[in-house]
Design a protein around this motif. Structure first.
Motif, PDB file in Angstrom:
ATOM      1  N   SER A   1      34.295 -47.575  54.324  1.00 28.00           N
ATOM      2  CA  SER A   1      35.394 -46.961  53.575  1.00 28.00           C
ATOM      3  C   SER A   1      35.589 -47.705  52.271  1.00 28.00           C
ATOM      4  N   SER A   2      36.187 -47.021  51.309  1.00 25.63           N
ATOM      5  CA  SER A   2      36.508 -47.659  50.024  1.00 25.63           C
ATOM      6  C   SER A   2      37.673 -46.913  49.398  1.00 25.63           C
TER       7      SER A   2
ATOM      8  N   LEU B   1      36.501 -52.140  42.085  1.00 25.08           N
ATOM      9  CA  LEU B   1      37.356 -52.235  43.257  1.00 25.08           C
ATOM     10  C   LEU B   1      37.008 -51.198  44.305  1.00 25.08           C
ATOM     11  N   LYS B   2      36.116 -50.266  43.984  1.00 20.00           N
ATOM     12  CA  LYS B   2      35.709 -49.286  44.980  1.00 20.00           C
ATOM     13  C   LYS B   2      34.617 -49.858  45.871  1.00 20.00           C
ATOM     14  N   THR B   3      34.719 -51.128  46.163  1.00 18.04           N
ATOM     15  CA  THR B   3      33.747 -51.759  47.055  1.00 18.04           C
ATOM     16  C   THR B   3      33.874 -51.165  48.443  1.00 18.04           C
ATOM     17  N   GLN B   4      32.737 -50.977  49.087  1.00 13.88           N
ATOM     18  CA  GLN B   4      32.744 -50.411  50.427  1.00 13.88           C
ATOM     19  C   GLN B   4      32.844 -51.500  51.469  1.00 13.88           C
ATOM     20  N   TYR B   5      33.620 -51.202  52.512  1.00 17.26           N
ATOM     21  CA  TYR B   5      33.789 -52.097  53.646  1.00 17.26           C
ATOM     22  C   TYR B   5      33.236 -51.394  54.872  1.00 17.26           C
ATOM     23  N   PHE B   6      32.474 -52.145  55.657  1.00 21.43           N
ATOM     24  CA  PHE B   6      31.713 -51.538  56.739  1.00 21.43           C
ATOM     25  C   PHE B   6      32.292 -51.837  58.112  1.00 21.43           C
ATOM     26  N   GLY B   7      32.047 -50.902  59.030  1.00 29.22           N
ATOM     27  CA  GLY B   7      32.332 -51.111  60.433  1.00 29.22           C
ATOM     28  C   GLY B   7      31.186 -51.863  61.095  1.00 29.22           C
TER      29      GLY B   7
END
Lengths: 114, 116
Positions: free
Chosen positions: B93-94, B102-108
């Motif tokens: 998500s981002s 700042l639209k860095t993606q964060y992973f599950g």
């Protein structure tokens, strides 16, 4: 089309030494962002470092730094004083500033030798 | 800290079954993504969503569909699972706004799916 190439499928480094992981990319855009992600054996992908293409200064995060060569479209990751916890898959990624999605390279598996 | 969770770490299904993979994020992010990770191929984007009920195809959408009924939840659906869909599936998500970097993606943590 944007492509990201990591030419080293595997690398190894002695603990406490320095290693550099290579990444090249292809794009016709001038405004974009580059990222290095780390995926340890537990599989949670985490961001290591990121770079805006408009910035000439190379990004640094503690022991991690990049060598960003915009004209050569190269974005290598240097890990200094390697630690056992640095062992992981490392992915280079690209995103155009006007988009939301990332393009990933195929990854480099880093082994740290005690 | 951003937290992205996925419903299962490991899943075993049979060919032809309908499979649901769920992803939940707790940071009020507008964007959510589903990737597939295979050795030697890196991560490839299946679908992404930039708002509730909105979706965009990624590079490899064939054989998959998605659903986003609530902002925090993004589901990946394999309508009829096939053996070539055996893979690691990663959700991310981002945020939508706030400036480009700042639209860095964060992973599950990923779901490893085995289709027999």
């Amino acid at each position: 089309a944007q492509t990201v190439t990591q030419s080293q499928p595997e690398m190894s480094v002695q603990e406490a030494e320095t290693v550099t992981l290579s990444c090249t990319y292809d794009t016709s855009e001038s405004d974009y962002y580059l990222f290095w992600y780390k995926q340890p054996p537990s599989r949670q992908m985490i961001l290591v470092i990121r770079q805006e293409a408009y910035k000439q200064q190379n990004a640094t995060e503690n022991r991690f730094s990049v060598n960003f060569q915009k004209a050569a479209k190269s974005f290598s990751l240097k890990i200094s004083d390697s630690q056992l916890g640095d062992a992981a898959m490392y992915f280079c990624a690209y995103r155009w500033s006007g988009a939301n999605n990332l393009f990933f390279g195929t990854g480099t598996r880093l082994t740290v030798i005690p | 800290d951003v937290k992205v969770t996925q419903s299962s770490r490991y899943l075993v299904k049979r060919t032809g079954e309908k499979v649901f993979l769920e992803c939940v994020q707790d940071m009020d992010h507008e964007n959510m993504f589903w990737y597939r990770q295979d050795p030697g191929l890196g991560l490839r984007l299946i679908y992404f969503s930039y708002d509730v009920k909105m979706k965009e195809k990624g590079d490899i959408p064939e054989g998959y569909s998605v659903s986003r009924e609530k902002k925090e939840r993004f589901s990946l659906i394999l309508e009829s699972a096939s053996t070539n869909q055996t893979s690691m599936y990663l959700c991310a998500s981002s945020p939508l706004g706030g400036g480009g970097i700042l639209k860095t993606q964060y992973f599950g943590p990923g779901t490893r799916l085995l289709v027999l």
